[in-house]
Write a protein that holds these residues in place. Structure first.
Motif, short mmCIF file in Angstrom:
data_model
loop_
_atom_site.label_atom_id
_atom_site.label_comp_id
_atom_site.label_asym_id
_atom_site.label_seq_id
_atom_site.Cartn_x
_atom_site.Cartn_y
_atom_site.Cartn_z
N ASP A 1 37.23 81.39 135.12
CA ASP A 1 36.12 81.23 134.17
C ASP A 1 35.34 82.53 134.01
O ASP A 1 35.07 82.98 132.90
CB ASP A 1 35.16 80.15 134.68
N ASN B 1 36.21 83.89 130.48
CA ASN B 1 35.23 83.51 129.48
C ASN B 1 34.45 84.70 128.95
O ASN B 1 33.55 84.53 128.12
CB ASN B 1 34.28 82.44 130.03
N ARG B 2 34.77 85.88 129.42
CA ARG B 2 34.27 87.10 128.79
C ARG B 2 35.12 87.38 127.53
O ARG B 2 36.30 87.07 127.50
CB ARG B 2 34.36 88.28 129.76
N TYR C 1 41.38 84.36 127.65
CA TYR C 1 41.58 82.97 127.30
C TYR C 1 42.79 82.88 126.37
O TYR C 1 42.87 83.60 125.37
CB TYR C 1 40.33 82.41 126.60
N ARG D 1 35.91 80.94 118.95
CA ARG D 1 35.66 81.83 120.09
C ARG D 1 34.93 83.09 119.65
O ARG D 1 34.01 83.56 120.32
CB ARG D 1 36.97 82.18 120.77
N GLU E 1 31.31 82.37 119.14
CA GLU E 1 30.59 82.21 120.41
C GLU E 1 29.90 83.50 120.83
O GLU E 1 28.83 83.47 121.45
CB GLU E 1 31.57 81.81 121.52
#
Length: 595
Positions: free
Chosen positions: A382, A386-387, A432, A448, A451
């Motif tokens: 994560d 998630n970066r 990801y 994404r 985000e």
């Protein structure tokens, strides 16, 4: 004598004889159902109470089948044990007793011995690829490998959190027997092996449950992944409880990590799950239950769960190492050293205080919990993936500061966890990635990129286009840590550093870990903390960590014989230079241990 294991539950295909299989399906939204087995005529299923359907058919292991739940809809088994043609293809009848276990007497390891290594099976070369790595990890000092989720997902590339068939090991990784051979080999090496399971949602592609089992979902409770799973339903409770037992009893996993349980609305079900597992596993066998829980619900750690991923600890350390303050790091930016001090002393940094980015209180008090109830880490899937660009700390943090932080991670009483490639200081990103159909893939890519629009670096729309497309095969291949990194001088140096720390942990920390409790921690300078613990045998462990840019003075109670220092210095017990760690262990009989 062959040693086999099988778990029989309420759902799916159960082999009754070599050429006889029972099929059970919960389809309360369907008026009728049948089993369509390739090569045979359809077999009508008998309707039973409470939405269940059942049939016995003349087929054996290897048979491919679907359930006809409506005239225009045939679906895979929601409890499929194998999906050789991906999520929308037919399910396959499996003989769970086909695998002959070589390590029949394995009982696991006590929790305090855990040093966890999280790994993505696909990026490691499938079940066989992970198996080939185990001996090297065991030699390093890893005692538990945690596999990212294996539930069958669409396509061949995915983190695993888009799985839709939680009983079926991902077919692109290998066969059920190859997964069992992986678990068996870990046990032969004296290692535990854990599985990450997702009980809070299904992925967006290949989930047909809503068409024939609408009560599976709670239409009035939306989540980031769609309507919440309705754990008020007895069949839903059983579906996931039996899934946990299936992995533990049939595949012999030593524990489960439950993903994002804050999204499971019925907290009592989690308590029941832990109790049910404890009651069903064999006497004397060590089976461990791990939580990921944004709520910092310490009550679950008193109700049968062994430990929780400590995101608070990671976030405080990340801010100290990188200076980043956007997103959820904003909650730690004002006083990262103070947050870290509380993590080391008490477990969670937030225990009911206001969490700024949520605008509400977060967490519960942790008084009385053992230090090993918390899993500490500097990186995981994560926190890297998630970066936007998947950077690792090796490219974000000063190397010497990172070494000091690892001294804390691997020698503190909290259970340490590493992420694949971390042991040789990999600089390869972990991104990801998915393999959705094109239309869904575009939605995921665009979502994404949106985000990250609020992040300073990506406010420019042109720059946002540089965020890798998760659905492109290159994004997956770019996330595989290259083996040649480990053979380079820098990789060998990192590996030797980790080996030294883990030898010290196993020799000096682990034997004392049961019953270890925090004795307090405090900020001793900008970016610097000191902490100490009373170990289970009465010894006192104290650690000074300075991630700041100037030297700091340590309190007198950082005392006793030096266990580890980096960089080594005769004066570090009193005055700690920048980017340094000092670790001391005073035996119970020493004067310092009574201070």
């Amino acid at each position: 004598m062959r040693k086999t294991h099988a778990f029989t539950g309420s759902f799916g295909a159960t082999l009754l004889a070599p050429q006889e299989t029972r099929f059970r399906l919960w389809a309360p939204s369907s008026r009728a159902a049948s089993v369509e087995i390739e090569g045979l005529a359809p077999v009508p299923m008998d309707r039973q109470p409470d939405g269940w359907f059942q049939a016995v058919a003349p087929c054996g292991a290897g048979a491919l089948y679907r359930y006809r739940v409506a005239p225009d809809l045939a679906v895979p088994d929601p409890a499929s044990r194998a999906q050789p043609r991906d999520v929308s293809g037919p399910s396959q009848v499996i003989d769970p007793r086909a695998y002959d276990w070589q390590v029949a007497d394995w009982r696991g390891l006590p929790w305090e011995q855990a040093v966890i290594y999280e790994i993505h099976v696909g990026a490691a070369g499938g079940f066989r690829g992970v198996r080939e790595r185990l001996a090297g990890l065991a030699a390093l000092g890893i005692t538990a490998v945690e596999l990212m989720p294996l539930s069958e997902f669409p396509g061949g590339r995915n983190w695993g959190y888009d799985g839709v068939l939680p009983y079926a090991p991902e077919s692109s990784y290998g066969t059920p027997e190859e997964l069992k051979a992986l678990v068996d080999h870990a046990h032969a090496l004296g290692m535990m092996i854990f599985l990450d399971v997702v009980y809070n949602h299904f992925g967006p592609e290949g989930n047909f449950l809503g068409a024939y089992a609408a009560p599976f979902f709670h239409a009035g409770r939306p989540t980031p992944w769609g309507d919440a799973i309705d754990f008020r339903q007895p069949a839903v409770q059983a579906y996931f409880m039996e899934n946990a037992l299936y992995w533990l009893m049939e595949y012999r996993f030593d524990g489960l990590r439950l993903d994002a349980v804050q999204a499971i609305g019925e907290r009592d079900w989690l308590v029941d799950l832990a109790a049910h597992v404890r009651a069903r596993v064999e006497s004397g066998r060590h089976v461990h239950l791990i939580l990921e829980n944004e709520n910092n619900d310490s009550g679950l750690l008193r109700a049968g769960f062994d430990a929780q991923w400590n995101d608070d600890g990671h976030n405080a350390l990340h801010v100290l190492l990188t200076g980043e303050s956007e997103g959820y790091y904003a909650n730690f930016a004002a006083d990262p050293a103070g947050r870290l001090a509380r993590v080391l002393a008490e477990g969670f940094a937030f225990q009911g205080e206001m969490f700024p980015t949520l605008g509400r209180p977060r967490g519960m008090e942790t008084a009385g919990l053992r230090a090993s109830a918390f899993i500490l880490f500097l990186q995981n899937h994560d926190q890297i993936g998630n970066r936007a660009l998947g950077e690792r700390l090796t490219v974000l943090a000063p190397p010497q500061a990172l070494r000091a932080a690892y001294g804390l991670l691997l020698l503190s009483p909290q259970i340490p966890m590493l992420f694949m490639g971390e042991e040789w200081g990999s600089r390869q990103p972990f991104l990801y990635f998915t393999s959705h159909p094109p239309a869904l893939g575009q939605i995921v890519r665009d979502g994404r990129r949106r985000e990250f629009a609020a992040f300073a670096h990506f406010r420019d729309p042109v720059r946002r286009q540089t965020i890798p497309d998760p659905n492109q095969p290159e994004t997956f291949t770019a996330s595989i840590p290259p083996a040649h990194e480990a053979e380079q001088a820098e990789g060998r140096a990192w590996h030797g550093f980790f080996a030294t720390l883990l030898r010290l942990r196993h020799a000096r920390i682990t034997p004392r870990l049961r019953g270890a409790r925090g004795l307090g921690a405090r900020v001793v300078g900008r970016g610097a903390v000191a902490a100490r613990w009373r170990m289970g045998d009465g010894a006192i462990l104290s650690i000074g960590l300075n991630l700041g840019s100037g030297p700091v003075d340590l309190p007198d109670w950082v005392a006793g014989p030096v266990l580890f220092q980096d960089p080594p210095s005769a004066d570090m017990a009193r005055r700690l230079p920048p980017h340094a760690v000092t670790v001391h262990l005073a035996e119970a009989g020493d004067g310092a241990a009574h201070g």
